[in-house]
Structure formats: structure tokens, C-alpha cells
Enzyme design. Structure first.
Site, PDB file in Angstrom:
ATOM      1  N   VAL A  64       0.887  -1.223   0.046  1.00  0.00           N
ATOM      2  CA  VAL A  64       0.150   0.063  -0.366  1.00  0.00           C
ATOM      3  C   VAL A  64       0.688   1.082   0.055  1.00  0.00           C
ATOM      4  O   VAL A  64       0.454   2.287  -0.095  1.00  0.00           O
ATOM      5  CB  VAL A  64      -1.089   0.059   1.219  1.00  0.00           C
ATOM      6  CG1 VAL A  64      -2.033  -0.979   0.947  1.00  0.00           C
ATOM      7  CG2 VAL A  64      -0.259  -0.101   2.613  1.00  0.00           C
ATOM      8  N   ASN A  90      -6.155  -0.628   7.245  1.00  0.00           N
ATOM      9  CA  ASN A  90      -5.808  -1.478   8.475  1.00  0.00           C
ATOM     10  C   ASN A  90      -4.186  -1.742   8.347  1.00  0.00           C
ATOM     11  O   ASN A  90      -3.560  -2.056   9.343  1.00  0.00           O
ATOM     12  CB  ASN A  90      -6.720  -2.597   8.681  1.00  0.00           C
ATOM     13  CG  ASN A  90      -5.995  -3.511   9.822  1.00  0.00           C
ATOM     14  OD1 ASN A  90      -6.035  -3.126  10.950  1.00  0.00           O
ATOM     15  ND2 ASN A  90      -5.498  -4.635   9.289  1.00  0.00           N
ATOM     16  N   SER A 142      -4.274   4.221  16.483  1.00  0.00           N
ATOM     17  CA  SER A 142      -3.938   3.346  17.730  1.00  0.00           C
ATOM     18  C   SER A 142      -3.831   4.619  18.806  1.00  0.00           C
ATOM     19  O   SER A 142      -3.612   5.836  18.541  1.00  0.00           O
ATOM     20  CB  SER A 142      -2.409   2.821  17.471  1.00  0.00           C
ATOM     21  OG  SER A 142      -1.687   2.472  18.588  1.00  0.00           O
ATOM     22  N   TYR A 155       6.008   4.892  14.683  1.00  0.00           N
ATOM     23  CA  TYR A 155       4.641   4.338  14.783  1.00  0.00           C
ATOM     24  C   TYR A 155       3.667   5.334  15.387  1.00  0.00           C
ATOM     25  O   TYR A 155       2.587   5.662  14.714  1.00  0.00           O
ATOM     26  CB  TYR A 155       4.378   3.039  15.546  1.00  0.00           C
ATOM     27  CG  TYR A 155       3.407   2.365  15.582  1.00  0.00           C
ATOM     28  CD1 TYR A 155       2.888   1.550  14.445  1.00  0.00           C
ATOM     29  CD2 TYR A 155       2.324   2.272  16.683  1.00  0.00           C
ATOM     30  CE1 TYR A 155       1.715   0.975  14.330  1.00  0.00           C
ATOM     31  CE2 TYR A 155       1.312   1.518  17.006  1.00  0.00           C
ATOM     32  CZ  TYR A 155       0.853   0.859  15.547  1.00  0.00           C
ATOM     33  OH  TYR A 155      -0.180   0.197  15.533  1.00  0.00           O
ATOM     34  N   ALA A 157       3.958   8.629  15.478  1.00  0.00           N
ATOM     35  CA  ALA A 157       3.865   9.680  14.701  1.00  0.00           C
ATOM     36  C   ALA A 157       2.887   9.283  13.372  1.00  0.00           C
ATOM     37  O   ALA A 157       1.970  10.149  13.044  1.00  0.00           O
ATOM     38  CB  ALA A 157       5.153  10.085  13.996  1.00  0.00           C
ATOM     39  N   LYS A 159       0.489   6.907  13.432  1.00  0.00           N
ATOM     40  CA  LYS A 159      -0.938   6.890  13.869  1.00  0.00           C
ATOM     41  C   LYS A 159      -1.396   8.149  14.269  1.00  0.00           C
ATOM     42  O   LYS A 159      -2.777   8.116  14.062  1.00  0.00           O
ATOM     43  CB  LYS A 159      -0.756   5.705  15.025  1.00  0.00           C
ATOM     44  CG  LYS A 159      -0.450   4.446  14.470  1.00  0.00           C
ATOM     45  CD  LYS A 159      -1.621   3.846  13.528  1.00  0.00           C
ATOM     46  CE  LYS A 159      -1.115   2.271  13.214  1.00  0.00           C
ATOM     47  NZ  LYS A 159      -2.167   1.695  12.078  1.00  0.00           N
ATOM     48  N   ILE A 188      -4.123  -4.982  21.748  1.00  0.00           N
ATOM     49  CA  ILE A 188      -5.032  -6.162  21.134  1.00  0.00           C
ATOM     50  C   ILE A 188      -4.209  -7.513  21.066  1.00  0.00           C
ATOM     51  O   ILE A 188      -3.090  -7.574  20.806  1.00  0.00           O
ATOM     52  CB  ILE A 188      -5.574  -5.532  19.778  1.00  0.00           C
ATOM     53  CG1 ILE A 188      -6.267  -4.611  20.128  1.00  0.00           C
ATOM     54  CG2 ILE A 188      -6.559  -6.730  19.287  1.00  0.00           C
ATOM     55  CD1 ILE A 188      -7.313  -4.342  21.111  1.00  0.00           C
TER      56      ILE A 188
END
Length: 244
Positions: A64, A90, A142, A155, A157, A159, A188
Site C-alpha cells: 500500500v 488497516n 492506535s 509508529y 507519529a 498513527k 489487542i
């Protein structure tokens, strides 16, 4: 119910993504399952959805982060299904490390997949949604993007950027009847967090509900937002109260 709708779900072969695919399929949606490397898992999931829920389910390999590849992906999904009605961004990766030690490539790759990947998918689906004057976008962010998390500068930054992207897209597309929302999972139970799932882990003490969440609980929130026509620009935490 989502009967007759087509949902494109990135990162759809495992974990939260697979739970989202199953949930949407259980409500009657046809599903385009986009994966990066887990071909067997994606195809098995498609077969399961077809057998259990009598929906059309096809698997597509795509990075992606690649703008041109996503353009081709969306065109192929439209050709195969006739339309795209729901987009779930996702797909995500982590390359954790302390800021002082983090390599530039690690920062770039996480932002390219987790943030730019979502932009790429929204950008190429937007034309379809605008012509239909309808569509639902759900981005999987998140709580790390809301609170920050040590060792996850890249991560967090990405999200956090995804939340900003969600709100901007929501405002831009709302006049055409298109919604854009985000869910923000906490801890999760997936492959990403398997090392955090022990009951003696101190992180559990920070979760008011006292347990790790399940992928199906995130999927429930995504399915809700996928058919909530008067909710847009919202960030729905699925975190057991962690980010209160």
C-alpha cells in the site's frame, strides 16, 4: 446489514484485519482482502468467508506504500466487484526502537505503510466514492497515536498523522455524503502484541478493564462505523479505557 456492499480491507489476512474481514462478510459485504505477504492466509480467509457467509471474497497482493500499485489495485477491485463502498485502512507495520538509535529507514518505512498507505488508498477510492455520492472510510489508528509511546516514535507519529488525515478527509468529503472515521485500538491480542499478553505484564495494570482486547472487538467498532451515516471525523477508542 451490508448486503450488496463491497469492502476493501488492507492488511486483511491476519490479526485485526482478518477479524474485520470476517465481521463485514458476516453482515453480507463482499470483501476484497489486500495483503502484503501472507498469500495463503488471505486465500484461506476468502474461502472461509465464501463458504460461511455466501459472499464474494477475493485476495489481492499489494504494497500500500506504492502509489501506482494502489491505483492498479483499486481499478482491479472495481472491475472484479463493480464498486467499492467501504474502505478499511488497516495495513500497518512496526519497527520499534529508541529514538536515539532509530534508523532513518525504520522511520520512513513505518510512515510509508501506516500513513502514506492510507492516503494512497483514500486518494484512489475517492473518485469512486464521489461519483457514487456515498462511501465509508474507516482508518485503523492506535492509542499510540493519541498518547505517544516510548520506543515507537515512528509508529506513534504515523498513527497520530492518521487521525489528522481522518479529520481532514471527513471535512472534505462530508458534503458528498462520504464518511471518514478512525478506530484507535489499545493492546489487542495479535502477533504484534503476543509478547505483551502475559498476565504478569505491568502494562495490564494501566488498562482499567484489566485485560488485553480481542481482534473481534476492534472489528465490531469498524463494522459500526462502516454503516453509521451520521458519524464522521470521529476517533473511537477500543482500548479497555487505557487512553482515558
Amino acid at each position: 446489514m451490508l448486503t450488496g456492499k463491497t469492502a476493501l480491507v488492507t492488511g486483511g489476512s491476519r490479526g485485526i484485519g482478518a477479524a474485520i474481514v470476517e465481521k463485514l462478510a458476516s453482515q453480507g459485504a463482499n470483501v476484497a482482502v489486500v495483503y502484503a505477504g501472507s498469500r495463503e492466509a488471505a486465500e484461506a480467509l476468502c474461502a472461509k468467508c465464501g463458504a460461511e457467509f455466501s459472499v464474494k471474497a477475493l485476495a489481492y497482493q499489494c504494497d500500500v506504500a506504492d502509489f501506482a500499485a494502489v491505483k492498479d489495485l483499486v481499478a482491479q477491485v472495481k472491475k472484479d466487484f463493480g464498486s467499492v463502498d467501504i474502505l478499511v485502512n488497516n495495513a500497518g507495520v512496526t519497527q520499534d526502537g529508541l529514538l536515539a538509535m532509530m534508523k532513518e529507514e525504520s522511520f520512513d518505512r513505518v510512515l510509508d505503510v501506516d500513513l502514506k498507505g492510507a492516503f494512497n488508498c483514500i486518494r484512489h477510492c475517492a473518485g469512486l466514492f464521489l461519483r457514487q455520492k456515498a462511501g465509508a472510510i474507516v482508518n485503523v489508528s492506535s492509542v499510540s497515536g493519541m498518547m505517544g509511546n516510548a520506543g515507537q516514535a515512528n509508529y506513534s507519529a504515523a498513527k497520530a498523522g492518521l487521525i489528522g488525515l481522518t479529520k481532514a478527509v471527513a471535512k472534505e468529503l462530508a458534503p458528498k455524503g462520504i464518511t471518514c472515521n478512525a478506530v484507535a485500538p489499545g493492546f489487542i491480542a495479535t502477533d504484534m502484541t503476543k509478547d505483551l499478553s502475559g498476565q504478569d505484564n505491568g502494562l495490564l495494570a494501566a488498562i482499567p478493564l484489566g485485560r488485553i482486547g480481542q481482534p473481534q472487538e476492534v472489528a465490531e467498532a469498524v463494522a459500526f462505523l462502516a454503516c453509521a451515516p451520521y458519524i464522521t471525523g470521529e476517533v473511537l477508542r477500543v482500548d479497555g479505557g487505557l487512553a482515558m
